[in-house]
Write an enzyme that holds these catalytic residues in place. Structure first.
Site, PDB file in Angstrom:
ATOM      1  CG  HIS A 178       6.038  -9.689  -5.085  1.00  0.00           C
ATOM      2  ND1 HIS A 178       5.877 -10.329  -6.290  1.00  0.00           N
ATOM      3  CD2 HIS A 178       6.811  -8.599  -5.328  1.00  0.00           C
ATOM      4  CE1 HIS A 178       6.546  -9.651  -7.218  1.00  0.00           C
ATOM      5  NE2 HIS A 178       7.112  -8.585  -6.656  1.00  0.00           N
ATOM      6  CG  ASP A 184       9.413  -1.225  -2.921  1.00  0.00           C
ATOM      7  OD1 ASP A 184      10.523  -1.150  -3.474  1.00  0.00           O
ATOM      8  OD2 ASP A 184       8.344  -1.002  -3.513  1.00  0.00           O
TER       9      ASP A 184
HETATM   10  C1  LIG Z   1       8.239  -3.422  -5.889  1.00  0.00           C
HETATM   11  C2  LIG Z   1       6.862  -3.802  -5.672  1.00  0.00           C
HETATM   12  O1  LIG Z   1       5.982  -3.295  -6.341  1.00  0.00           O
HETATM   13  S1  LIG Z   1       6.554  -5.038  -4.577  1.00  0.00           S
HETATM   14  C3  LIG Z   1       4.938  -4.682  -3.941  1.00  0.00           C
HETATM   15  C4  LIG Z   1       4.957  -3.452  -3.116  1.00  0.00           C
HETATM   16  N1  LIG Z   1       3.660  -3.224  -2.467  1.00  0.00           N
HETATM   17  C5  LIG Z   1       3.475  -3.323  -1.148  1.00  0.00           C
HETATM   18  O2  LIG Z   1       4.367  -3.632  -0.387  1.00  0.00           O
HETATM   19  C6  LIG Z   1       2.098  -2.977  -0.658  1.00  0.00           C
HETATM   20  C7  LIG Z   1       1.555  -4.014   0.311  1.00  0.00           C
HETATM   21  N2  LIG Z   1       1.277  -5.256  -0.392  1.00  0.00           N
HETATM   22  C8  LIG Z   1       0.091  -5.467  -1.060  1.00  0.00           C
HETATM   23  O3  LIG Z   1      -0.827  -4.649  -1.042  1.00  0.00           O
HETATM   24  C9  LIG Z   1      -0.066  -6.760  -1.846  1.00  0.00           C
HETATM   25  O4  LIG Z   1       0.717  -7.782  -1.273  1.00  0.00           O
HETATM   26  C10 LIG Z   1       0.261  -6.591  -3.346  1.00  0.00           C
HETATM   27  C11 LIG Z   1      -0.624  -5.504  -3.943  1.00  0.00           C
HETATM   28  C12 LIG Z   1       1.728  -6.223  -3.522  1.00  0.00           C
HETATM   29  C13 LIG Z   1       0.040  -7.909  -4.082  1.00  0.00           C
HETATM   30  O5  LIG Z   1      -1.184  -8.337  -3.765  1.00  0.00           O
HETATM   31  P1  LIG Z   1      -2.104  -9.305  -4.649  1.00  0.00           P
HETATM   32  O6  LIG Z   1      -1.334 -10.322  -5.358  1.00  0.00           O
HETATM   33  O7  LIG Z   1      -3.018  -8.459  -5.469  1.00  0.00           O
HETATM   34  O8  LIG Z   1      -2.873 -10.022  -3.509  1.00  0.00           O
HETATM   35  P2  LIG Z   1      -4.153  -9.483  -2.785  1.00  0.00           P
HETATM   36  O9  LIG Z   1      -4.117  -8.001  -2.607  1.00  0.00           O
HETATM   37  O10 LIG Z   1      -5.315 -10.062  -3.500  1.00  0.00           O
HETATM   38  O11 LIG Z   1      -3.980 -10.156  -1.356  1.00  0.00           O
HETATM   39  C14 LIG Z   1      -4.186 -11.554  -1.100  1.00  0.00           C
HETATM   40  C15 LIG Z   1      -4.412 -11.740   0.379  1.00  0.00           C
HETATM   41  O12 LIG Z   1      -3.233 -11.405   1.095  1.00  0.00           O
HETATM   42  C16 LIG Z   1      -3.447 -10.315   1.988  1.00  0.00           C
HETATM   43  N3  LIG Z   1      -2.304  -9.411   1.898  1.00  0.00           N
HETATM   44  C17 LIG Z   1      -1.555  -9.146   0.779  1.00  0.00           C
HETATM   45  N4  LIG Z   1      -0.583  -8.279   1.090  1.00  0.00           N
HETATM   46  C18 LIG Z   1      -0.719  -7.989   2.399  1.00  0.00           C
HETATM   47  C19 LIG Z   1      -0.006  -7.137   3.269  1.00  0.00           C
HETATM   48  N5  LIG Z   1       1.029  -6.415   2.828  1.00  0.00           N
HETATM   49  N6  LIG Z   1      -0.408  -7.049   4.556  1.00  0.00           N
HETATM   50  C20 LIG Z   1      -1.456  -7.785   4.993  1.00  0.00           C
HETATM   51  N7  LIG Z   1      -2.178  -8.627   4.197  1.00  0.00           N
HETATM   52  C21 LIG Z   1      -1.804  -8.715   2.923  1.00  0.00           C
HETATM   53  C22 LIG Z   1      -4.716  -9.647   1.472  1.00  0.00           C
HETATM   54  O13 LIG Z   1      -5.392  -8.949   2.497  1.00  0.00           O
HETATM   55  C23 LIG Z   1      -5.487 -10.833   0.957  1.00  0.00           C
HETATM   56  O14 LIG Z   1      -6.033 -11.501   2.074  1.00  0.00           O
HETATM   57  P3  LIG Z   1      -7.464 -12.268   1.973  1.00  0.00           P
HETATM   58  O15 LIG Z   1      -7.269 -13.307   0.925  1.00  0.00           O
HETATM   59  O16 LIG Z   1      -7.668 -12.785   3.359  1.00  0.00           O
HETATM   60  O17 LIG Z   1      -8.426 -11.207   1.556  1.00  0.00           O
HETATM   61  O1  LIG Z   2       6.898  -7.622  -9.765  1.00  0.00           O
HETATM   62  C1  LIG Z   2       6.101  -6.836  -9.236  1.00  0.00           C
HETATM   63  O2  LIG Z   2       4.850  -6.933  -9.318  1.00  0.00           O
HETATM   64  C2  LIG Z   2       6.602  -5.679  -8.455  1.00  0.00           C
HETATM   65  C3  LIG Z   2       8.071  -5.695  -8.207  1.00  0.00           C
HETATM   66  O3  LIG Z   2       8.552  -6.395  -7.348  1.00  0.00           O
HETATM   67  C4  LIG Z   2       8.925  -4.872  -9.058  1.00  0.00           C
HETATM   68  O4  LIG Z   2       8.427  -4.253  -9.991  1.00  0.00           O
HETATM   69  O5  LIG Z   2      10.133  -4.830  -8.809  1.00  0.00           O
END
Ligand SMILES: CC(=O)SCCNC(=O)CCNC(=O)[C@H](O)C(C)(C)COP(=O)(O)OP(=O)(O)OC[C@H]1O[C@@H](n2cnc3c(N)ncnc32)[C@H](O)[C@@H]1OP(=O)(O)O
Ligand SMILES: O=C([O-])CC(=O)C(=O)O
Length: 374
Positions: free
Chosen positions: A255, A309
């Protein structure tokens, strides 16, 4: 010049709506903890709180519910539009289309009128999402019954019936997803509202941003992982092959704001066990628990934990919904958060959102006519 990719740590508005402490795993709407709200309120009560700033008394709540129910009936053209859409279209595309079709294009933002739009749009939202489900299932479209409150009317319009446990779980899910400060979808709505576009168009913009698997689409992706694993004995091998060696992201984990457990995920996890589970649902829940354990062990040190989620799909499925509805059910609730943020923004601090980009292309070049190009 520094660019903040992904607008990370950029604050784009002041808000009195939602507070998140990402290190402590705390979420509050207007000062009230999410756990207290889920345990003690229903969706309409939280909608009133977000819209008006205070919890309603009994009379205020009854009036608010009444004003939402007056709009359960969808305009005929929206019913026709939904039933004309190809049934194989995804449900968020249907949601975007239905909301876009409600925009008259001539709405003027106005402090008095904006709040009055909320019950109307909530009522229409119920008609839209329940009829998207009906259309996908090949059932005829019908308006929700105003005899019932929001969660119950929704389940009844989808399934024809609703028991207390499912109504309570649906209410909880609606409260959980109401708002989360300024995620990608809300930011999309804010960008649209900052140009003084209308409320329906802002919802359409937000829905488009919600769809992707990095945001709301994660609920479906997380659930599909469990199906792909198939059996609790496969979890370790699947995790090693796909996540560790395959370098895939664990969906439903990570997140932008939380560096610990998302408090909403804990509520969904508990809810999953309070609803009746089929053998298949029990199996998927067991897989999810084992996968959570491995994910936290591997990624917890980096502040990557399960998000809201991760278990929500299991709960939605136990209520009776298929995978293709999960993200749309998130949007069904979040419509209220989008409306709350855009009205707060336009009414209190309206300014066109127009960031800049640092140019990295070629310097000035001489123009070459098409016949002279190689
Ligand atoms: C309701 C919602 O919207 S909650 C979010 C729902 N989304 C997901 O569950 C999708 C999976 N999660 C992700 O892709 C990410 O955690 C995000 C997009 C939600 C947030 O990510 P960001 O803040 O942009 O962080 P970013 O993508 O830069 O990741 C930072 C580091 O953590 C790692 N990382 C982040 N999420 C994950 C994951 N789910 N699994 C494995 N590694 C992860 C990245 O690979 C990165 O590693 P590095 O620094 O070694 O390259
Ligand atoms: O805050 C975020 O980036 C995503 C999230 O958890 C939501 O929208 O509920």
């Amino acid at each position: 010049m520094a660019v903040s990719l992904g607008l990370e740590d950029v604050f784009i508005k002041y808000t009195g709506l939602t507070f998140i402490d990402g290190n402590a795993g705390v979420l509050r709407y207007r000062g009230y903890d999410i756990n207290d709200l889920v345990q003690n309120t229903g969706f309409e009560e939280v909608c009133y709180l977000m819209t008006n700033g205070e919890l309603p008394n009994s009379q205020q709540l009854a009036e608010f519910k009444k004003s939402v129910k007056e709009h359960y009936k969808l305009p005929d053209h929206v019913m026709e539009l939904i039933s004309d859409l190809p049934r194989e279209a995804d449900t968020l595309t249907m949601m975007e289309t239905a909301f876009a079709s409600l925009s008259s294009g001539d709405y003027q933002w106005n402090k008095e009128n904006d709040r009055k739009q909320v019950p109307k749009i909530l009522g229409e939202n119920l008609g839209i999402i329940s009829n998207i489900y009906r259309h996908k299932m090949g059932m005829g479209l019908q308006n929700p019954d105003p005899k019932y409150d929001y969660a119950e009317a929704f389940l009844r319009n989808c399934f024809g019936n609703a028991d207390e446990k499912k109504i309570s779980a649906m209410n909880a899910a609606l409260v959980i997803y109401v708002d989360h400060e300024v995620p990608a979808s809300t930011t999309a709505a804010l960008v649209a509202s900052s140009t003084l576009s209308d409320m329906y168009s802002c919802i359409t913009a937000a829905t488009a941003a919600l769809k992707g698997p990095l945001h709301g689409g994660a609920a479906e992706a997380a659930y599909k992982q469990l199906l792909d694993i198939g059996n609790v004995d496969n979890v370790e091998n699947w995790f090693k092959t796909n996540i560790l060696d395959g370098k895939r992201r664990l969906m439903g984990f990570g997140h932008r704001v939380y560096r610990t457990y998302d408090p909403r995920m804990k509520i969904f996890k508990k809810l999953a066990t309070t609803l009746e589970q089929t053998d298949e649902q029990k199996k998927l829940f067991e897989i999810a628990v084992k996968l959570e354990e491995l994910g936290v062990k591997e990624f917890g040190g980096k502040g990557i934990y399960p998000n809201t989620d991760y278990y929500s799909g299991i709960v939605f499925n136990e209520i009776g919904f298929p995978i293709y509805m999960f993200t749309t059910l998130f949007g069904f609730s979040r419509v209220l958060g989008w409306l709350s943020h855009i009205t707060e923004y336009v009414e209190e601090e309206e300014r066109l959102i127009r960031p800049r980009a640092v140019y990295t292309g070629p310097d000035k070049r001489d123009f070459v006519k098409i016949q002279d190009r190689k």
